[in-house]
Scaffold this motif. Structure first.
Motif, PDB file in Angstrom:
ATOM      1  N   ASP A   1      -4.843   4.288   5.354  1.00  0.00           N
ATOM      2  CA  ASP A   1      -5.029   2.985   5.600  1.00  0.00           C
ATOM      3  C   ASP A   1      -6.158   2.604   4.501  1.00  0.00           C
ATOM      4  N   VAL A   2      -5.877   1.520   3.741  1.00  0.00           N
ATOM      5  CA  VAL A   2      -6.823   0.734   2.954  1.00  0.00           C
ATOM      6  C   VAL A   2      -7.486  -0.585   3.433  1.00  0.00           C
ATOM      7  N   SER A   3      -8.624  -0.655   3.200  1.00  0.00           N
ATOM      8  CA  SER A   3      -9.505  -2.046   3.537  1.00  0.00           C
ATOM      9  C   SER A   3      -9.512  -2.858   2.121  1.00  0.00           C
ATOM     10  N   VAL A   4      -9.112  -4.215   2.260  1.00  0.00           N
ATOM     11  CA  VAL A   4      -9.341  -5.246   1.328  1.00  0.00           C
ATOM     12  C   VAL A   4     -10.117  -6.199   1.757  1.00  0.00           C
ATOM     13  N   ASN A   5     -10.790  -6.767   0.814  1.00  0.00           N
ATOM     14  CA  ASN A   5     -11.574  -8.408   1.206  1.00  0.00           C
ATOM     15  C   ASN A   5     -10.919  -9.100   0.251  1.00  0.00           C
TER      16      ASN A   5
ATOM     17  N   ASN B   1       0.889  -1.146  -0.037  1.00  0.00           N
ATOM     18  CA  ASN B   1      -0.027  -0.121  -0.057  1.00  0.00           C
ATOM     19  C   ASN B   1       0.950   1.203  -0.098  1.00  0.00           C
TER      20      ASN B   1
ATOM     21  N   ASN C   1     -10.565 -10.267   5.602  1.00  0.00           N
ATOM     22  CA  ASN C   1     -10.873  -8.785   5.764  1.00  0.00           C
ATOM     23  C   ASN C   1      -9.743  -8.140   6.341  1.00  0.00           C
ATOM     24  N   GLU C   2      -8.815  -7.501   5.639  1.00  0.00           N
ATOM     25  CA  GLU C   2      -7.778  -6.900   6.335  1.00  0.00           C
ATOM     26  C   GLU C   2      -7.586  -5.338   5.899  1.00  0.00           C
ATOM     27  N   VAL C   3      -6.998  -4.625   6.954  1.00  0.00           N
ATOM     28  CA  VAL C   3      -6.781  -3.240   6.691  1.00  0.00           C
ATOM     29  C   VAL C   3      -5.079  -2.928   6.408  1.00  0.00           C
TER      30      VAL C   3
END
Length: 290
Positions: A261-265, A256, A275-277
């Protein structure tokens, strides 16, 4: 080493200029016969050893033309194999372009079947990289870049791009340098993953060291990188990833570069939903048992 550079740029060290046709002639008429005559069959011959841009001009295809032809060189089928060696010094431009890695995939897909047919090894390997791209000016040295996150970030960007396009490995030009970024008799000073302070008997591990560890500590020769269509290795702008598996584990590496911060699934091959930040300006590696 960088055969085209011998034609194009002035150097402060020894340099020889080659084109692909000349390299092919040298292989067919000198290198391969000498290896066969001396029973050197356990060595992989790497060609090009220069910038990725040369792939557009079909350098590897020209340099490797007829190398598996046993009529020209009886016994060539016993050689271990051949490889395309790449340097990264123009990648900081190329990696910003659409479909930047496509030419690597095309080169691999063109050459791999030839060596599969002859039952020989073939791979592509990044054989040289360092930061900064150009030598330090007299006013700057490696100690000024201790902890430089961007240097590590560029390494990971390029490794992800390469891995997603059939490049099997990635090599830093320097393992350890001194506080000035040397020693180097030509004054070609750079940063390195480890910087040694010999006067104070200390050493520093830079972000580059840890970025490389996100790949080398989790991926070995048993892993294969999952294939993606062009641009799929970007989730969002400045968020890159690669996924590899070996039948037992699936490894996901996320970079990243955003300042937030970026949330990914993510769904793994074993249907595990993650589910990760991803923290701002970070690299994250996740290993999942299959």
């Amino acid at each position: 080493n960088e055969p085209i550079a011998g034609y194009q740029t002035p150097h402060f060290w020894q340099e020889t200029g080659w084109n692909a046709t000349g390299q092919n002639d040298f292989l067919l008429n000198y290198v391969i016969p000498a290896m066969i005559e001396n029973n050197i069959f356990d060595v992989t011959v790497q060609i090009q050893d220069g910038q990725r841009t040369a792939l557009k001009g079909k350098w590897p295809e020209i340099a490797l033309d007829q190398v598996t032809n046993s009529t020209l060189n009886p016994g060539v089928e016993n050689l271990k194999g051949f490889a395309v060696a790449l340097h990264w010094y123009e990648d900081f431009i190329l990696d910003r372009l659409p479909n930047a890695g496509k030419i690597m995939s095309e080169t691999y897909e063109q050459l791999k079947p030839i060596f599969e047919k002859s039952q020989q090894e073939f791979y592509m390997l990044n054989t040289e990289a360092c930061m900064p791209i150009y030598r330090y000016p007299p006013s700057r040295q490696a100690s000024d870049d201790l902890g430089n996150w961007f240097h590590g970030q560029r390494y990971s960007e390029d490794m992800i791009q390469d891995l997603n396009h059939h490049v099997s490995g990635w090599t830093d030009w320097n393992m350890v340098l001194d506080m000035r970024g040397g020693p180097n008799w030509a004054g070609n000073r750079h940063d390195a993953p480890i910087i040694a302070d010999s006067e104070n008997l200390k050493y520093y591990k830079n972000p580059m060291f840890y970025h490389m560890g996100h790949f080398s500590k989790f991926l070995d020769r048993s892993f294969s990188v999952n294939e993606f269509s062009e641009n799929e290795s970007k989730i969002l702008e400045d968020v890159h990833f690669t996924v590899a598996s070996n039948g037992e584990k699936e490894v996901m590496i996320f970079l990243n570069n955003q300042r937030k911060d970026v949330s990914v699934n993510v769904e793994s091959q074993s249907n595990f939903i993650l589910n990760e930040v991803l923290p701002a300006r970070s690299i994250t590696t996740i290993s999942v048992n299959l």
